[in-house]
Design a protein around this motif. Structure first.
Motif, PDB file in Angstrom:
ATOM      1  N   HIS A  89      62.872  58.348  49.283  1.00 43.06           N
ATOM      2  CA  HIS A  89      61.609  57.796  48.780  1.00 43.06           C
ATOM      3  C   HIS A  89      60.491  58.845  48.758  1.00 43.06           C
ATOM      4  CE1 HIS A  89      58.566  54.769  48.095  1.00 43.06           C
ATOM      5  NE2 HIS A  89      57.919  55.133  49.176  1.00 43.06           N
ATOM      6  N   ASN A  90      60.591  59.855  49.623  1.00 44.55           N
ATOM      7  CA  ASN A  90      59.528  60.867  49.712  1.00 44.55           C
ATOM      8  C   ASN A  90      59.777  62.084  48.822  1.00 44.55           C
ATOM      9  OD1 ASN A  90      57.674  59.646  51.369  1.00 44.55           O
ATOM     10  ND2 ASN A  90      58.689  60.283  53.253  1.00 44.55           N
TER      11      ASN A  90
ATOM     12  N   GLU B  32      65.040  48.513  53.203  1.00 39.99           N
ATOM     13  CA  GLU B  32      65.790  48.646  51.943  1.00 39.99           C
ATOM     14  C   GLU B  32      65.972  50.131  51.603  1.00 39.99           C
ATOM     15  OE1 GLU B  32      67.076  48.699  48.276  1.00 39.99           O
ATOM     16  OE2 GLU B  32      64.886  48.663  48.058  1.00 39.99           O
ATOM     17  N   PHE B  33      67.194  50.506  51.181  1.00 40.59           N
ATOM     18  CA  PHE B  33      67.549  51.930  51.066  1.00 40.59           C
ATOM     19  C   PHE B  33      66.574  52.719  50.190  1.00 40.59           C
ATOM     20  CE2 PHE B  33      69.968  55.646  49.746  1.00 40.59           C
ATOM     21  CZ  PHE B  33      70.406  56.097  50.982  1.00 40.59           C
ATOM     22  N   SER B  34      66.117  52.113  49.099  1.00 40.36           N
ATOM     23  CA  SER B  34      65.250  52.851  48.166  1.00 40.36           C
ATOM     24  C   SER B  34      63.888  53.183  48.780  1.00 40.36           C
ATOM     25  CB  SER B  34      65.046  52.034  46.883  1.00 40.36           C
ATOM     26  OG  SER B  34      64.335  50.848  47.196  1.00 40.36           O
ATOM     27  N   THR B  35      63.554  52.539  49.897  1.00 44.91           N
ATOM     28  CA  THR B  35      62.256  52.801  50.538  1.00 44.91           C
ATOM     29  C   THR B  35      62.384  53.851  51.639  1.00 44.91           C
ATOM     30  OG1 THR B  35      62.518  51.141  52.315  1.00 44.91           O
ATOM     31  CG2 THR B  35      61.604  50.380  50.195  1.00 44.91           C
ATOM     32  N   ARG B  36      63.615  54.336  51.870  1.00 41.71           N
ATOM     33  CA  ARG B  36      63.853  55.210  53.030  1.00 41.71           C
ATOM     34  C   ARG B  36      63.847  56.686  52.661  1.00 41.71           C
ATOM     35  NH1 ARG B  36      69.088  53.716  55.423  1.00 41.71           N
ATOM     36  NH2 ARG B  36      68.457  55.473  56.719  1.00 41.71           N
ATOM     37  N   SER B  37      63.655  57.545  53.678  1.00 41.90           N
ATOM     38  CA  SER B  37      63.505  58.971  53.371  1.00 41.90           C
ATOM     39  C   SER B  37      64.277  59.901  54.304  1.00 41.90           C
ATOM     40  CB  SER B  37      62.025  59.347  53.386  1.00 41.90           C
ATOM     41  OG  SER B  37      61.434  58.965  54.596  1.00 41.90           O
TER      42      SER B  37
END
Ligand SMILES: O=c1ccn([C@@H]2O[C@@H]3COP(=O)(O)O[C@H]3[C@H]2O)c(=O)[nH]1
Length: 269
Positions: free
Chosen positions: A153-154, A204-209
């Protein structure tokens, strides 16, 4: 002898988190086993053979207190992984120290990271030489290779692989979901410092970094390397707990020292 010292092992917020009263943050405030400053390491040669230049990887907003913790008065050379606040927030103070000592600091980073830093802190160039790592560099006797890694995400971060005398190690504090080519420089390392923000991150995976410890262990089983130290840990990680991690993994603690290049560590596989 070369050695690595963990100056900080925390995630972007550090531990305790300023707004949080969870058990880990409370323990960090009251006792301090879980107190974690923002992630960075010091590499120290100290063998006086002229190849032992001291340098730090990353310079977060805790830089000043990390220097005091170690009794260090100055470090002239930095390697920067990416231009996020928790990795560069100490640069203005470091540059001020360069100014007052009348020295030019040496900041090594990939070209695009240097451009972002110069945009954020345009005055640093008065006291700092910016040196690109893209084509590979030599530092303190180490052959240093930087490469871009997925930071979810980052966006993107960079990792560093350092080789000397047949010993290789890497620093990869901010990565997740590495693609095959991004994993390539990690194969067969003697030692890896890897960021794992949570034990098991439920967001949620898409929000992780950053990898969690569960995913990191899957990656390590694939890479088959020597020893791994987990860093960049949030308040989800309680260092008093036994997480039954695979053999060859250590949760890094602030101040922990790791010899570099002296021991061929046992393979996990
Ligand atoms: O463009 C950016 C994006 C983010 N950041 C910082 O890096 C941190 C990464 O982890 P986080 O997502 O918990 O918090 C983030 C911010 O503190 C930044 O300095 N510049």
């Amino acid at each position: 002898m070369n050695q690595l010292t963990f100056l900080g092992t925390g995630d972007a917020m550090g531990v305790p988190r300023v707004y949080c009263d969870c058990d880990v943050c409370t323990e960090a405030r009251l006792m301090g086993e879980n107190k974690r400053k923002r992630s960075s390491v010091l590499i120290d040669g100290g063998d006086g053979d002229g190849t032992s230049e001291q340098f730090m990887i990353d310079c977060g907003p805790d830089w000043r207190s990390q220097m005091e913790d170690q009794g260090l008065r100055m470090v002239h050379t930095l390697l920067i992984t990416h231009a996020h606040f928790d990795h560069i927030g100490g640069l203005p103070e470091w540059a001020d120290a360069c100014r007052w000592l009348g020295v030019k600091g040496r900041l090594y980073a990939p070209r695009e990271v240097i451009a972002t830093i110069q945009g954020q802190f345009p005055w640093l160039g008065r006291h700092v030489d910016f040196l690109e790592t893209d084509g590979g560099i030599e530092l303190g006797g180490w052959k240093v290779h930087s490469w871009k890694v997925c930071h979810g995400h980052n966006g993107y971060s960079y990792a560093y692989r350092l080789d000397q005398g047949g010993y290789s190690w890497a620093y990869c504090s901010d990565a997740i979901d590495l693609k095959t080519s991004e994993k390539e420089p990690l194969h067969g390392l003697d030692m890896l410092v890897l960021g794992t923000s949570f034990v098991h991150e439920l967001a949620e995976f898409s929000t992780r970094s950053v990898y969690d410890m569960r995913e990191a262990q899957e990656l390590l089983r694939e890479l088959k390397l020597g020893h791994t130290y987990f860093t960049h840990m949030s308040h989800d990680v309680d260092v008093r707990q036994n997480y039954n991690l695979d053999q060859g993994i250590t949760i890094a603690l602030t101040g922990m020292k790791v010899p570099l290049g002296t021991l061929k560590l046992e393979m996990n596989a």
